[in-house]
Design an enzyme around this catalytic site. Structure first.
Site, PDB file in Angstrom:
ATOM      1  N   ARG A 157      -9.511   3.954  39.731  1.00  0.00           N
ATOM      2  CA  ARG A 157      -8.840   3.468  38.525  1.00  0.00           C
ATOM      3  C   ARG A 157      -9.844   3.503  37.379  1.00  0.00           C
ATOM      4  O   ARG A 157     -11.052   3.404  37.600  1.00  0.00           O
ATOM      5  CB  ARG A 157      -8.327   2.040  38.721  1.00  0.00           C
ATOM      6  N   LYS A 181      -8.752  -4.089  42.727  1.00  0.00           N
ATOM      7  CA  LYS A 181      -7.903  -5.217  42.364  1.00  0.00           C
ATOM      8  C   LYS A 181      -8.165  -6.395  43.294  1.00  0.00           C
ATOM      9  O   LYS A 181      -8.424  -6.218  44.479  1.00  0.00           O
ATOM     10  CB  LYS A 181      -6.437  -4.809  42.431  1.00  0.00           C
ATOM     11  N   HIS A 253      -4.712   7.595  34.892  1.00  0.00           N
ATOM     12  CA  HIS A 253      -3.915   7.456  36.106  1.00  0.00           C
ATOM     13  C   HIS A 253      -3.388   8.809  36.572  1.00  0.00           C
ATOM     14  O   HIS A 253      -3.098   8.986  37.758  1.00  0.00           O
ATOM     15  CB  HIS A 253      -2.765   6.478  35.867  1.00  0.00           C
ATOM     16  N   ARG A 256      -5.826  10.053  38.933  1.00  0.00           N
ATOM     17  CA  ARG A 256      -5.708   9.310  40.196  1.00  0.00           C
ATOM     18  C   ARG A 256      -4.528   9.840  41.011  1.00  0.00           C
ATOM     19  O   ARG A 256      -4.633  10.042  42.223  1.00  0.00           O
ATOM     20  CB  ARG A 256      -5.545   7.822  39.879  1.00  0.00           C
ATOM     21  N   HIS A 279      -5.085   0.839  48.092  1.00  0.00           N
ATOM     22  CA  HIS A 279      -3.762   0.230  48.134  1.00  0.00           C
ATOM     23  C   HIS A 279      -3.709  -0.806  49.254  1.00  0.00           C
ATOM     24  O   HIS A 279      -4.171  -0.548  50.372  1.00  0.00           O
ATOM     25  CB  HIS A 279      -2.690   1.292  48.400  1.00  0.00           C
ATOM     26  N   TYR A 288       3.416   9.405  47.444  1.00  0.00           N
ATOM     27  CA  TYR A 288       2.803  10.716  47.238  1.00  0.00           C
ATOM     28  C   TYR A 288       3.336  11.744  48.226  1.00  0.00           C
ATOM     29  O   TYR A 288       3.316  12.941  47.949  1.00  0.00           O
ATOM     30  CB  TYR A 288       1.274  10.609  47.341  1.00  0.00           C
TER      31      TYR A 288
END
Length: 309
Positions: A157, A181, A253, A256, A279, A288
């Protein structure tokens, strides 16, 4: 449409709670107020004068009106309808917890699931053209090339990339330690082209930028020697995409998404990609695989002699 005073008072008390006790942002409050205005108008038309009179049927009918239109307004998009239902559920939950209601009649009504958006990914050739044309040989250009190479090589990110400190990059082990995150760290491999770009930047450019600052530990520095901002990094990518002649909106993004899509198209296991992206759930990563399936369908439709029947 006149709203019964008891309904208006209940909504007002709930919004005050959000403002005073929850510190809810003004934009969110305005959205909730609009959604609850629509809800109380629906209740008033149904002859409901106060919140304790509401039944689950009233809430379900409101949801149906959001999806299909109610004769007065057109249907809402799934994401907007979901937000409105969340506002209604929160209102009833608040009333139940405060002792204003004997039951939470909205708890069993669920918002519609917004359609899953496929991430945008650039073709490999576009990414390579973007990276090959990134930056120049001055300190800023070397920094920009290293930044974009790192973003595509790791799937980081933008906040993770600009948050890197010099000690987070191990050129011997070819890894970078990213702060993701929720404070979760992950160690990711870095490809050789990205390492080469980083080495050129760290040796030839970063000391020049660092001399103008106060000893920041950041890998990527701005012209004043401080940590590069997310906004500046975004602008770097935008400028490089324009120079490469890539049409459309290209964001950090996008790189990414391209990283993940190209890995899966190359045969990588979705759980490995999940770990690389940071994730929490593999479900987030599985989107994806939908991109890849769509690509396969397009190739099949154009290349197979019996594809069109």
């Amino acid at each position: 449409m006149a709203i019964p005073a008891a309904l208006s008072a209940a909504v007002g008390r709930y919004l005050d709670h959000l403002t005073v006790e929850r510190g809810t942002a003004r934009n969110t409050l305005d959205s909730y107020a609009r959604d609850l205005r629509r809800y109380t108008e629906h209740l008033a038309v149904a002859g409901v004068g106060s919140l304790p009179e509401v039944t689950e049927r009233h809430v379900a009918e409101f949801l149906a009106g959001l999806r299909e239109g109610d004769g007065q307004r057109p249907p809402l998009a799934a994401s907007s309808a979901a937000r409105a239902v969340v506002a209604v559920r929160s209102l009833h939950r608040f009333g139940y917890r405060e002792g204003l209601l004997s039951a939470d009649v909205a708890s069993g009504v669920h918002p519609p699931t917004p359609p899953r958006r496929l991430p945008k990914a650039l073709p490999v050739d576009d990414v390579l053209r973007l990276l090959d044309g990134a930056g120049s040989e001055d300190p800023r250009g070397l920094r920009d090339r290293a930044l974009l190479e790192l973003l595509y090589s790791t799937g980081a990110r933008i906040s993770e990339a600009v948050g890197l400190d010099v000690d987070d990059v191990d050129q011997t082990e070819r890894t970078a330690l990213l702060d993701g995150k929720g404070g979760k760290q992950r160690l990711v491999p870095v490809g050789r082209p990205a390492l080469a770009a980083l080495a050129a930047y760290l040796v030839r450019a970063r000391p020049v930028l660092a001399a103008k600052g106060r000893g920041s530990a950041a890998v990527f520095l701005n012209a004043r020697g401080g940590r590069l901002s997310r906004q500046s990094a975004w602008q770097t990518l935008k400028d490089s995409a324009e120079r490469a002649g890539i049409a459309g909106d290209v964001s950090p993004h996008t790189l990414r998404h391209s990283f993940a899509t190209h890995l899966i198209e190359g045969g990588a296991d979705v759980r490995v990609v999940q770990e690389l992206l940071g994730h929490a759930s593999v479900t987030t990563t599985q989107v994806y695989t939908l991109v890849t399936v769509n690509t396969l369908r397009e190739v099949f439709a154009t290349a197979h002699p019996r594809a069109r029947g």
